[in-house]
Scaffold this motif. Structure first.
Motif, PDB file in Angstrom:
ATOM      1  N   GLN A  27     -11.213   2.661  -0.965  1.00 30.13           N
ATOM      2  CA  GLN A  27     -10.089   2.693  -0.049  1.00 30.13           C
ATOM      3  C   GLN A  27     -10.214   3.917   0.853  1.00 30.13           C
ATOM      4  OE1 GLN A  27      -6.265   2.123  -1.924  1.00 30.13           O
ATOM      5  NE2 GLN A  27      -7.143   0.885  -3.553  1.00 30.13           N
ATOM      6  N   SER A  28      -9.902   3.742   2.147  1.00 29.18           N
ATOM      7  CA  SER A  28     -10.005   4.841   3.097  1.00 29.18           C
ATOM      8  C   SER A  28      -8.826   4.806   4.059  1.00 29.18           C
ATOM      9  CB  SER A  28     -11.310   4.740   3.903  1.00 29.18           C
ATOM     10  OG  SER A  28     -12.428   4.669   3.060  1.00 29.18           O
ATOM     11  N   PHE A  29      -8.303   5.977   4.408  1.00 33.61           N
ATOM     12  CA  PHE A  29      -7.243   6.077   5.415  1.00 33.61           C
ATOM     13  C   PHE A  29      -7.835   5.891   6.813  1.00 33.61           C
ATOM     14  CE2 PHE A  29      -5.089   8.605   8.641  1.00 33.61           C
ATOM     15  CZ  PHE A  29      -3.819   8.043   8.604  1.00 33.61           C
ATOM     16  N   LEU A  30      -7.105   5.217   7.694  1.00 34.59           N
ATOM     17  CA  LEU A  30      -7.570   4.950   9.050  1.00 34.59           C
ATOM     18  C   LEU A  30      -6.540   5.402  10.082  1.00 34.59           C
ATOM     19  CD1 LEU A  30      -8.722   1.235   8.522  1.00 34.59           C
ATOM     20  CD2 LEU A  30     -10.146   3.278   8.304  1.00 34.59           C
ATOM     21  N   ASP A  31      -6.999   6.074  11.130  1.00 31.61           N
ATOM     22  CA  ASP A  31      -6.148   6.293  12.295  1.00 31.61           C
ATOM     23  C   ASP A  31      -6.421   5.167  13.293  1.00 31.61           C
ATOM     24  OD1 ASP A  31      -8.579   6.856  13.491  1.00 31.61           O
ATOM     25  OD2 ASP A  31      -8.216   9.013  13.683  1.00 31.61           O
ATOM     26  N   TYR A 113      -6.071  -7.744   8.190  1.00 34.94           N
ATOM     27  CA  TYR A 113      -7.298  -8.325   8.730  1.00 34.94           C
ATOM     28  C   TYR A 113      -8.371  -8.238   7.633  1.00 34.94           C
ATOM     29  CZ  TYR A 113      -4.763  -6.860  12.951  1.00 34.94           C
ATOM     30  OH  TYR A 113      -3.794  -6.644  13.899  1.00 34.94           O
ATOM     31  N   PHE A 114      -9.016  -9.360   7.296  1.00 41.55           N
ATOM     32  CA  PHE A 114     -10.033  -9.261   6.248  1.00 41.55           C
ATOM     33  C   PHE A 114     -11.064 -10.379   6.308  1.00 41.55           C
ATOM     34  CE2 PHE A 114      -6.445 -11.565   4.455  1.00 41.55           C
ATOM     35  CZ  PHE A 114      -6.986 -12.560   3.667  1.00 41.55           C
ATOM     36  N   ASN A 115     -12.201 -10.083   5.672  1.00 47.08           N
ATOM     37  CA  ASN A 115     -13.238 -11.081   5.426  1.00 47.08           C
ATOM     38  C   ASN A 115     -13.618 -11.011   3.950  1.00 47.08           C
ATOM     39  OD1 ASN A 115     -14.959  -8.842   5.142  1.00 47.08           O
ATOM     40  ND2 ASN A 115     -15.895  -9.114   7.159  1.00 47.08           N
ATOM     41  N   GLU A 116     -14.816 -11.506   3.591  1.00 46.58           N
ATOM     42  CA  GLU A 116     -15.199 -11.530   2.174  1.00 46.58           C
ATOM     43  C   GLU A 116     -15.454 -10.144   1.611  1.00 46.58           C
ATOM     44  OE1 GLU A 116     -18.304 -13.922   4.257  1.00 46.58           O
ATOM     45  OE2 GLU A 116     -16.434 -13.090   4.986  1.00 46.58           O
ATOM     46  N   TYR A 117     -15.666  -9.169   2.466  1.00 48.52           N
ATOM     47  CA  TYR A 117     -16.144  -7.864   2.018  1.00 48.52           C
ATOM     48  C   TYR A 117     -15.078  -6.769   2.037  1.00 48.52           C
ATOM     49  CZ  TYR A 117     -20.304 -10.493   3.276  1.00 48.52           C
ATOM     50  OH  TYR A 117     -21.245 -11.478   3.389  1.00 48.52           O
ATOM     51  N   GLU A 118     -14.187  -6.798   3.025  1.00 46.33           N
ATOM     52  CA  GLU A 118     -13.210  -5.720   3.128  1.00 46.33           C
ATOM     53  C   GLU A 118     -11.979  -6.168   3.890  1.00 46.33           C
ATOM     54  OE1 GLU A 118     -15.483  -2.617   4.848  1.00 46.33           O
ATOM     55  OE2 GLU A 118     -15.696  -3.582   6.815  1.00 46.33           O
ATOM     56  N   MET A 119     -10.949  -5.362   3.804  1.00 47.76           N
ATOM     57  CA  MET A 119      -9.638  -5.688   4.360  1.00 47.76           C
ATOM     58  C   MET A 119      -9.029  -4.445   4.988  1.00 47.76           C
ATOM     59  SD  MET A 119      -6.286  -6.787   2.105  1.00 47.76           S
ATOM     60  CE  MET A 119      -6.962  -8.383   1.658  1.00 47.76           C
ATOM     61  N   VAL A 120      -8.353  -4.640   6.118  1.00 46.79           N
ATOM     62  CA  VAL A 120      -7.559  -3.574   6.730  1.00 46.79           C
ATOM     63  C   VAL A 120      -6.090  -3.975   6.649  1.00 46.79           C
ATOM     64  CG1 VAL A 120      -6.961  -2.393   8.879  1.00 46.79           C
ATOM     65  CG2 VAL A 120      -9.354  -2.726   8.267  1.00 46.79           C
ATOM     66  N   ILE A 121      -5.297  -3.122   6.023  1.00 50.43           N
ATOM     67  CA  ILE A 121      -3.839  -3.283   5.997  1.00 50.43           C
ATOM     68  C   ILE A 121      -3.288  -2.179   6.891  1.00 50.43           C
ATOM     69  CG2 ILE A 121      -1.761  -3.296   4.549  1.00 50.43           C
ATOM     70  CD1 ILE A 121      -3.639  -3.955   2.168  1.00 50.43           C
ATOM     71  N   THR A 122      -2.512  -2.551   7.906  1.00 48.88           N
ATOM     72  CA  THR A 122      -2.231  -1.583   8.955  1.00 48.88           C
ATOM     73  C   THR A 122      -0.892  -1.841   9.637  1.00 48.88           C
ATOM     74  OG1 THR A 122      -3.073  -0.759  11.078  1.00 48.88           O
ATOM     75  CG2 THR A 122      -3.513  -3.042  10.578  1.00 48.88           C
ATOM     76  N   VAL A 139      -5.120   1.322   6.152  1.00 47.48           N
ATOM     77  CA  VAL A 139      -5.968   1.576   4.985  1.00 47.48           C
ATOM     78  C   VAL A 139      -7.051   0.516   4.952  1.00 47.48           C
ATOM     79  CG1 VAL A 139      -6.069   1.722   2.475  1.00 47.48           C
ATOM     80  CG2 VAL A 139      -4.069   2.598   3.671  1.00 47.48           C
ATOM     81  N   LEU A 140      -8.286   0.951   4.761  1.00 45.14           N
ATOM     82  CA  LEU A 140      -9.415   0.038   4.576  1.00 45.14           C
ATOM     83  C   LEU A 140      -9.641  -0.136   3.081  1.00 45.14           C
ATOM     84  CD1 LEU A 140     -11.885  -1.522   5.780  1.00 45.14           C
ATOM     85  CD2 LEU A 140     -13.175   0.607   5.528  1.00 45.14           C
ATOM     86  N   VAL A 141      -9.650  -1.376   2.608  1.00 44.99           N
ATOM     87  CA  VAL A 141      -9.822  -1.682   1.185  1.00 44.99           C
ATOM     88  C   VAL A 141     -11.075  -2.521   1.016  1.00 44.99           C
ATOM     89  CG1 VAL A 141      -8.782  -2.716  -0.864  1.00 44.99           C
ATOM     90  CG2 VAL A 141      -7.316  -1.684   0.873  1.00 44.99           C
ATOM     91  N   ALA A 142     -11.991  -2.039   0.193  1.00 45.96           N
ATOM     92  CA  ALA A 142     -13.226  -2.785  -0.067  1.00 45.96           C
ATOM     93  C   ALA A 142     -12.978  -3.815  -1.160  1.00 45.96           C
ATOM     94  CB  ALA A 142     -14.339  -1.832  -0.487  1.00 45.96           C
ATOM     95  N   ASN A 143     -13.609  -4.968  -1.023  1.00 50.07           N
ATOM     96  CA  ASN A 143     -13.537  -5.996  -2.055  1.00 50.07           C
ATOM     97  C   ASN A 143     -14.641  -5.728  -3.063  1.00 50.07           C
ATOM     98  OD1 ASN A 143     -13.136  -8.275  -3.587  1.00 50.07           O
ATOM     99  ND2 ASN A 143     -14.096  -9.664  -2.137  1.00 50.07           N
ATOM    100  N   GLN A 144     -14.376  -4.792  -3.992  1.00 48.39           N
ATOM    101  CA  GLN A 144     -15.358  -4.388  -4.992  1.00 48.39           C
ATOM    102  C   GLN A 144     -14.708  -4.390  -6.361  1.00 48.39           C
ATOM    103  OE1 GLN A 144     -16.168  -0.552  -3.311  1.00 48.39           O
ATOM    104  NE2 GLN A 144     -17.914  -1.259  -2.143  1.00 48.39           N
ATOM    105  N   GLU A 145     -15.545  -4.552  -7.399  1.00 51.10           N
ATOM    106  CA  GLU A 145     -15.024  -4.604  -8.759  1.00 51.10           C
ATOM    107  C   GLU A 145     -14.265  -3.326  -9.111  1.00 51.10           C
ATOM    108  OE1 GLU A 145     -14.908  -6.995 -10.990  1.00 51.10           O
ATOM    109  OE2 GLU A 145     -15.819  -8.379  -9.583  1.00 51.10           O
ATOM    110  N   PHE A 146     -14.728  -2.155  -8.583  1.00 51.34           N
ATOM    111  CA  PHE A 146     -14.096  -0.904  -8.944  1.00 51.34           C
ATOM    112  C   PHE A 146     -12.989  -0.512  -7.965  1.00 51.34           C
ATOM    113  CE2 PHE A 146     -18.072  -0.105  -6.680  1.00 51.34           C
ATOM    114  CZ  PHE A 146     -17.642   0.643  -5.590  1.00 51.34           C
ATOM    115  N   ALA A 147     -12.603  -1.436  -7.052  1.00 54.79           N
ATOM    116  CA  ALA A 147     -11.568  -1.112  -6.074  1.00 54.79           C
ATOM    117  C   ALA A 147     -10.172  -1.288  -6.653  1.00 54.79           C
ATOM    118  CB  ALA A 147     -11.730  -1.995  -4.837  1.00 54.79           C
ATOM    119  N   GLY A 148     -10.066  -1.747  -7.882  1.00 52.50           N
ATOM    120  CA  GLY A 148      -8.753  -1.947  -8.473  1.00 52.50           C
ATOM    121  C   GLY A 148      -8.128  -3.238  -8.001  1.00 52.50           C
TER     122      GLY A 148
END
Length: 335
Positions: A27-31, A113-122, A139-148
Protein backbone atom coordinates in the motif's frame (compact mmCIF):
# COMPACT_ATOMS: atom_id res chain seq x y z
CA UNK A 1 29.31 -6.54 20.68
CA UNK A 2 28.75 -10.13 19.55
CA UNK A 3 24.98 -9.82 20.00
CA UNK A 4 24.91 -6.56 18.01
CA UNK A 5 26.98 -8.15 15.26
CA UNK A 6 24.59 -11.08 15.01
CA UNK A 7 21.63 -8.72 14.97
CA UNK A 8 23.17 -6.65 12.17
CA UNK A 9 23.86 -9.78 10.15
CA UNK A 10 20.25 -10.88 10.56
CA UNK A 11 18.98 -7.46 9.48
CA UNK A 12 21.20 -7.56 6.39
CA UNK A 13 19.96 -11.08 5.59
CA UNK A 14 16.32 -9.94 5.83
CA UNK A 15 17.01 -6.94 3.59
CA UNK A 16 18.76 -9.16 1.06
CA UNK A 17 15.87 -11.65 1.12
CA UNK A 18 13.41 -8.81 0.52
CA UNK A 19 15.43 -7.65 -2.48
CA UNK A 20 15.75 -11.20 -3.84
CA UNK A 21 11.97 -11.69 -3.56
CA UNK A 22 11.35 -8.29 -5.19
CA UNK A 23 8.88 -7.42 -2.46
CA UNK A 24 7.06 -4.18 -3.24
CA UNK A 25 5.00 -2.13 -0.80
CA UNK A 26 1.46 -3.47 -0.64
CA UNK A 27 0.00 0.00 0.00
CA UNK A 28 1.27 3.48 -0.87
CA UNK A 29 -0.02 7.02 -0.29
CA UNK A 30 -0.66 9.04 -3.47
CA UNK A 31 -0.92 12.76 -4.14
CA UNK A 32 -2.64 14.10 -7.27
CA UNK A 33 0.27 13.52 -9.65
CA UNK A 34 0.89 10.05 -8.25
CA UNK A 35 -2.84 9.24 -8.62
CA UNK A 36 -2.74 10.20 -12.30
CA UNK A 37 0.38 8.09 -12.83
CA UNK A 38 -1.04 5.08 -10.94
CA UNK A 39 -4.41 5.14 -12.70
CA UNK A 40 -2.58 5.44 -16.02
CA UNK A 41 -0.51 2.38 -15.11
CA UNK A 42 -3.68 0.46 -14.23
CA UNK A 43 -5.17 1.20 -17.66
CA UNK A 44 -1.88 0.38 -19.42
CA UNK A 45 -0.91 -2.79 -17.55
CA UNK A 46 -4.26 -4.62 -17.47
CA UNK A 47 -4.10 -8.09 -19.00
CA UNK A 48 -7.79 -8.99 -18.79
CA UNK A 49 -10.04 -6.40 -17.16
CA UNK A 50 -10.35 -2.87 -15.81
CA UNK A 51 -13.01 -1.67 -13.38
CA UNK A 52 -13.68 2.03 -12.77
CA UNK A 53 -16.05 3.47 -10.18
CA UNK A 54 -16.24 7.25 -10.57
CA UNK A 55 -19.36 9.42 -10.03
CA UNK A 56 -18.24 12.19 -12.37
CA UNK A 57 -16.59 11.49 -15.70
CA UNK A 58 -15.23 14.00 -18.19
CA UNK A 59 -12.30 12.37 -19.90
CA UNK A 60 -9.14 14.31 -20.62
CA UNK A 61 -7.37 13.51 -23.86
CA UNK A 62 -4.82 11.53 -21.85
CA UNK A 63 -7.32 9.17 -20.21
CA UNK A 64 -9.52 9.00 -23.30
CA UNK A 65 -6.53 7.67 -25.27
CA UNK A 66 -5.63 5.18 -22.52
CA UNK A 67 -9.18 3.80 -22.42
CA UNK A 68 -9.26 3.56 -26.20
CA UNK A 69 -5.95 1.70 -26.21
CA UNK A 70 -7.23 -0.73 -23.57
CA UNK A 71 -10.41 -1.26 -25.55
CA UNK A 72 -8.42 -1.87 -28.75
CA UNK A 73 -6.29 -4.46 -26.91
CA UNK A 74 -9.44 -6.42 -26.07
CA UNK A 75 -9.43 -5.54 -22.36
CA UNK A 76 -12.86 -5.78 -20.75
CA UNK A 77 -13.72 -2.39 -19.19
CA UNK A 78 -16.48 -1.89 -16.61
CA UNK A 79 -17.42 1.66 -15.59
CA UNK A 80 -19.92 2.67 -12.92
CA UNK A 81 -20.85 6.36 -12.82
CA UNK A 82 -23.40 8.38 -10.88
CA UNK A 83 -26.87 8.60 -12.36
CA UNK A 84 -27.63 11.84 -14.27
CA UNK A 85 -23.99 12.98 -13.94
CA UNK A 86 -22.67 12.11 -17.39
CA UNK A 87 -22.78 14.59 -20.26
CA UNK A 88 -24.42 13.37 -23.45
CA UNK A 89 -21.23 13.72 -25.51
CA UNK A 90 -19.20 11.88 -22.86
CA UNK A 91 -21.73 9.07 -22.76
CA UNK A 92 -21.65 8.72 -26.54
CA UNK A 93 -17.88 8.44 -26.44
CA UNK A 94 -18.03 5.63 -23.88
CA UNK A 95 -20.82 3.92 -25.82
CA UNK A 96 -18.50 3.71 -28.83
CA UNK A 97 -16.05 1.36 -27.05
CA UNK A 98 -16.83 -2.23 -28.05
CA UNK A 99 -15.31 -3.81 -24.94
CA UNK A 100 -16.84 -1.42 -22.40
CA UNK A 101 -19.79 -2.13 -20.11
CA UNK A 102 -21.45 0.94 -18.59
CA UNK A 103 -23.55 1.03 -15.41
CA UNK A 104 -25.01 3.88 -13.39
CA UNK A 105 -25.81 4.16 -9.69
CA UNK A 106 -27.81 6.96 -8.00
CA UNK A 107 -25.83 7.09 -4.76
CA UNK A 108 -22.15 6.41 -5.38
CA UNK A 109 -19.57 8.90 -4.17
CA UNK A 110 -16.65 6.45 -4.05
CA UNK A 111 -13.82 6.57 -6.59
CA UNK A 112 -11.92 3.39 -7.35
CA UNK A 113 -9.79 2.20 -10.28
CA UNK A 114 -8.31 -1.30 -10.58
CA UNK A 115 -7.14 -4.20 -12.69
CA UNK A 116 -5.88 -7.70 -11.81
CA UNK A 117 -2.71 -6.36 -10.23
CA UNK A 118 -3.47 -3.20 -8.27
CA UNK A 119 -6.13 -0.74 -7.20
CA UNK A 120 -6.32 2.99 -6.53
CA UNK A 121 -8.85 4.17 -3.95
CA UNK A 122 -9.00 7.94 -4.14
CA UNK A 123 -10.88 11.21 -3.89
CA UNK A 124 -10.30 11.96 -7.60
CA UNK A 125 -13.00 11.60 -10.24
CA UNK A 126 -12.13 10.70 -13.81
CA UNK A 127 -12.46 14.38 -14.62
CA UNK A 128 -10.09 16.65 -16.52
CA UNK A 129 -10.50 19.52 -14.02
CA UNK A 130 -9.58 17.23 -11.13
CA UNK A 131 -6.40 16.17 -12.95
CA UNK A 132 -5.27 19.78 -13.35
CA UNK A 133 -6.42 21.71 -10.30
CA UNK A 134 -7.93 19.80 -7.38
CA UNK A 135 -5.99 18.76 -4.30
CA UNK A 136 -6.54 15.00 -4.30
CA UNK A 137 -5.40 12.06 -2.18
CA UNK A 138 -5.41 8.34 -2.70
CA UNK A 139 -3.97 4.97 -1.77
CA UNK A 140 -2.45 2.41 -4.13
CA UNK A 141 -3.19 -1.17 -3.04
CA UNK A 142 -1.37 -4.12 -4.58
CA UNK A 143 -3.23 -7.37 -5.17
CA UNK A 144 -0.70 -9.53 -3.31
CA UNK A 145 -0.96 -12.33 -0.77
CA UNK A 146 0.85 -10.20 1.83
CA UNK A 147 -1.26 -7.08 1.15
CA UNK A 148 -3.82 -8.10 3.75
CA UNK A 149 -7.57 -7.75 3.29
CA UNK A 150 -7.70 -4.24 1.77
CA UNK A 151 -7.91 -5.29 -1.89
CA UNK A 152 -10.35 -8.13 -1.14
CA UNK A 153 -12.65 -5.98 1.02
CA UNK A 154 -12.64 -3.18 -1.54
CA UNK A 155 -13.64 -5.73 -4.19
CA UNK A 156 -16.53 -6.81 -1.97
CA UNK A 157 -17.77 -3.21 -1.74
CA UNK A 158 -17.48 -2.72 -5.51
CA UNK A 159 -19.44 -5.95 -6.08
CA UNK A 160 -22.30 -4.55 -3.97
CA UNK A 161 -22.21 -1.26 -5.88
CA UNK A 162 -22.34 -3.10 -9.21
CA UNK A 163 -25.09 -5.42 -7.95
CA UNK A 164 -27.35 -2.46 -7.15
CA UNK A 165 -26.48 -0.42 -10.27
CA UNK A 166 -28.45 -0.20 -13.52
CA UNK A 167 -26.79 -1.62 -16.63
CA UNK A 168 -26.90 0.81 -19.56
CA UNK A 169 -24.50 -0.68 -22.11
CA UNK A 170 -23.06 -4.15 -22.61
CA UNK A 171 -19.69 -4.96 -24.12
CA UNK A 172 -19.59 -7.48 -26.96
CA UNK A 173 -18.42 -10.19 -24.55
CA UNK A 174 -21.11 -9.37 -21.99
CA UNK A 175 -23.75 -9.43 -24.74
CA UNK A 176 -22.77 -12.99 -25.68
CA UNK A 177 -21.75 -14.47 -22.30
CA UNK A 178 -23.63 -12.40 -19.74
CA UNK A 179 -22.21 -9.99 -17.17
CA UNK A 180 -19.56 -12.04 -15.37
CA UNK A 181 -16.41 -9.97 -14.90
CA UNK A 182 -13.71 -12.20 -13.44
CA UNK A 183 -12.36 -9.38 -11.28
CA UNK A 184 -15.69 -8.93 -9.53
CA UNK A 185 -16.38 -12.59 -8.85
CA UNK A 186 -15.57 -13.94 -5.37
CA UNK A 187 -12.71 -16.41 -5.70
CA UNK A 188 -14.84 -19.41 -4.77
CA UNK A 189 -17.43 -18.55 -7.45
CA UNK A 190 -14.72 -18.66 -10.11
CA UNK A 191 -14.45 -22.37 -9.35
CA UNK A 192 -18.02 -23.29 -10.35
CA UNK A 193 -17.23 -23.67 -14.06
CA UNK A 194 -14.10 -25.63 -13.10
CA UNK A 195 -16.28 -28.11 -11.21
CA UNK A 196 -18.31 -28.76 -14.37
CA UNK A 197 -15.09 -29.56 -16.24
CA UNK A 198 -13.74 -31.73 -13.42
CA UNK A 199 -16.94 -33.74 -12.96
CA UNK A 200 -17.06 -34.48 -16.68
CA UNK A 201 -13.64 -36.14 -16.43
CA UNK A 202 -14.04 -37.92 -13.08
CA UNK A 203 -16.97 -40.19 -14.01
CA UNK A 204 -19.09 -41.00 -10.95
CA UNK A 205 -17.08 -38.83 -8.54
CA UNK A 206 -18.76 -35.53 -7.70
CA UNK A 207 -16.64 -32.51 -6.86
CA UNK A 208 -18.14 -29.41 -5.27
CA UNK A 209 -17.00 -25.89 -4.46
CA UNK A 210 -16.63 -25.54 -0.71
CA UNK A 211 -16.69 -21.92 0.48
CA UNK A 212 -14.66 -22.45 3.64
CA UNK A 213 -12.03 -19.80 2.90
CA UNK A 214 -12.16 -16.53 0.98
CA UNK A 215 -10.81 -18.46 -2.01
CA UNK A 216 -12.73 -21.68 -1.53
CA UNK A 217 -11.68 -25.19 -2.54
CA UNK A 218 -12.81 -27.98 -4.87
CA UNK A 219 -13.57 -31.13 -2.87
CA UNK A 220 -15.02 -34.57 -3.53
CA UNK A 221 -16.41 -35.93 -0.28
CA UNK A 222 -16.01 -39.69 0.06
CA UNK A 223 -14.11 -40.16 -3.18
CA UNK A 224 -13.68 -43.57 -1.60
CA UNK A 225 -15.01 -44.45 1.84
CA UNK A 226 -13.46 -42.10 4.45
CA UNK A 227 -11.22 -40.43 1.84
CA UNK A 228 -11.92 -36.92 0.49
CA UNK A 229 -10.01 -35.55 -2.50
CA UNK A 230 -9.23 -31.83 -2.65
CA UNK A 231 -8.02 -30.15 -5.84
CA UNK A 232 -5.95 -27.04 -5.13
CA UNK A 233 -6.00 -24.50 -8.02
CA UNK A 234 -3.10 -22.13 -8.42
CA UNK A 235 -4.87 -18.85 -7.61
CA UNK A 236 -1.87 -16.83 -8.76
CA UNK A 237 -2.96 -17.70 -12.31
CA UNK A 238 -6.28 -16.75 -13.85
CA UNK A 239 -9.25 -19.11 -13.85
CA UNK A 240 -11.40 -19.00 -16.99
CA UNK A 241 -14.92 -18.57 -15.62
CA UNK A 242 -16.45 -19.58 -18.97
CA UNK A 243 -14.51 -22.78 -19.82
CA UNK A 244 -13.50 -23.61 -16.23
CA UNK A 245 -9.85 -24.11 -17.19
CA UNK A 246 -7.37 -23.51 -14.39
CA UNK A 247 -3.81 -24.31 -13.33
CA UNK A 248 -3.36 -27.30 -11.01
CA UNK A 249 -0.06 -28.20 -9.36
CA UNK A 250 -1.17 -30.53 -6.57
CA UNK A 251 -4.06 -32.43 -5.02
CA UNK A 252 -4.62 -33.53 -1.43
CA UNK A 253 -6.13 -36.63 0.15
CA UNK A 254 -8.02 -35.85 3.36
CA UNK A 255 -8.50 -38.99 5.45
CA UNK A 256 -11.40 -39.22 7.90
CA UNK A 257 -10.61 -42.38 9.85
CA UNK A 258 -10.28 -42.07 13.61
CA UNK A 259 -6.89 -40.85 14.81
CA UNK A 260 -5.55 -44.13 16.14
CA UNK A 261 -6.32 -45.98 12.90
CA UNK A 262 -4.97 -43.14 10.80
CA UNK A 263 -1.72 -43.15 12.74
CA UNK A 264 -1.26 -46.87 12.10
CA UNK A 265 -2.02 -46.46 8.38
CA UNK A 266 0.49 -43.64 8.17
CA UNK A 267 3.21 -45.65 9.92
CA UNK A 268 2.66 -48.68 7.68
CA UNK A 269 2.33 -46.77 4.43
CA UNK A 270 4.62 -43.76 4.37
CA UNK A 271 8.40 -43.68 4.55
CA UNK A 272 10.73 -41.05 3.05
CA UNK A 273 11.42 -43.51 0.23
CA UNK A 274 7.74 -43.34 -0.74
CA UNK A 275 8.06 -39.76 -1.96
CA UNK A 276 9.19 -40.90 -5.42
CA UNK A 277 7.40 -44.24 -5.51
CA UNK A 278 5.01 -43.20 -8.28
CA UNK A 279 5.90 -42.37 -11.87
CA UNK A 280 4.91 -38.80 -12.79
CA UNK A 281 4.16 -37.87 -9.16
CA UNK A 282 5.72 -37.05 -5.82
CA UNK A 283 3.81 -37.62 -2.61
CA UNK A 284 4.24 -36.07 0.82
CA UNK A 285 2.61 -37.08 4.11
CA UNK A 286 4.75 -35.91 7.01
CA UNK A 287 2.21 -36.36 9.82
CA UNK A 288 -0.78 -38.63 10.18
CA UNK A 289 -3.15 -35.75 10.97
CA UNK A 290 -2.14 -33.81 7.87
CA UNK A 291 -3.36 -34.36 4.32
CA UNK A 292 -1.38 -36.54 1.94
CA UNK A 293 -0.34 -34.32 -0.97
CA UNK A 294 0.31 -35.47 -4.54
CA UNK A 295 2.58 -33.18 -6.56
CA UNK A 296 3.59 -33.05 -10.21
CA UNK A 297 7.00 -34.68 -10.78
CA UNK A 298 8.55 -33.23 -13.92
CA UNK A 299 11.28 -35.84 -13.91
CA UNK A 300 8.79 -38.56 -14.71
CA UNK A 301 6.50 -36.39 -16.80
CA UNK A 302 8.42 -33.48 -18.35
CA UNK A 303 5.33 -32.39 -20.29
CA UNK A 304 3.45 -31.24 -17.16
CA UNK A 305 4.09 -27.59 -18.02
CA UNK A 306 2.76 -27.92 -21.57
CA UNK A 307 -0.25 -30.11 -20.70
CA UNK A 308 -3.71 -28.64 -21.15
CA UNK A 309 -6.03 -28.35 -18.17
CA UNK A 310 -7.89 -31.49 -19.25
CA UNK A 311 -4.65 -33.44 -19.71
CA UNK A 312 -3.44 -32.31 -16.30
CA UNK A 313 -6.68 -33.44 -14.66
CA UNK A 314 -6.47 -36.85 -16.33
CA UNK A 315 -2.88 -37.27 -15.16
CA UNK A 316 -3.83 -36.36 -11.60
CA UNK A 317 -6.82 -38.67 -11.74
CA UNK A 318 -4.46 -41.58 -12.46
CA UNK A 319 -2.20 -40.53 -9.60
CA UNK A 320 -5.11 -40.25 -7.17
CA UNK A 321 -6.32 -43.72 -8.11
CA UNK A 322 -2.85 -45.26 -7.67
CA UNK A 323 -2.20 -43.72 -4.26
CA UNK A 324 -5.69 -44.44 -2.92
CA UNK A 325 -5.46 -48.08 -4.10
CA UNK A 326 -2.28 -48.53 -2.05
CA UNK A 327 -3.71 -46.72 0.98
CA UNK A 328 -6.81 -48.93 0.90
CA UNK A 329 -4.67 -52.07 0.84
CA UNK A 330 -3.05 -50.95 4.08
CA UNK A 331 -6.40 -50.06 5.61
CA UNK A 332 -7.85 -53.46 4.66
CA UNK A 333 -4.97 -55.22 6.46
CA UNK A 334 -5.91 -53.40 9.65
CA UNK A 335 -9.52 -54.52 9.68
Amino acid sequence: MAINAVRNILILDVLKLSCDMRITPSQSFLDRNAIIESVSNILNSASLEIVIVAPYIKLSEHFSNLLKNANDRGIEITIVYREDRLHKNEKQRLMSFENLTLLCHPDIHAKCYFNEYEMVITSMNLYDYSEKYNREMGVLVANQEFAGDTYRLALKEVREIVQTARLEKRSAKVSSNGFRPQLLQPEHEKLFASCVLINRLFDNKKFEVIDNTHKGEIRCKNYYEKIDVVLEPDFSKSIDVVTGEFSLHRVALDFRWDESKLERIHDLFFTPMMEYQYTNYKIYWDYHKSNLTIYRDKRGQPKWDTATCEQTLRLFKNGIEQVIADIRKVEMRLR
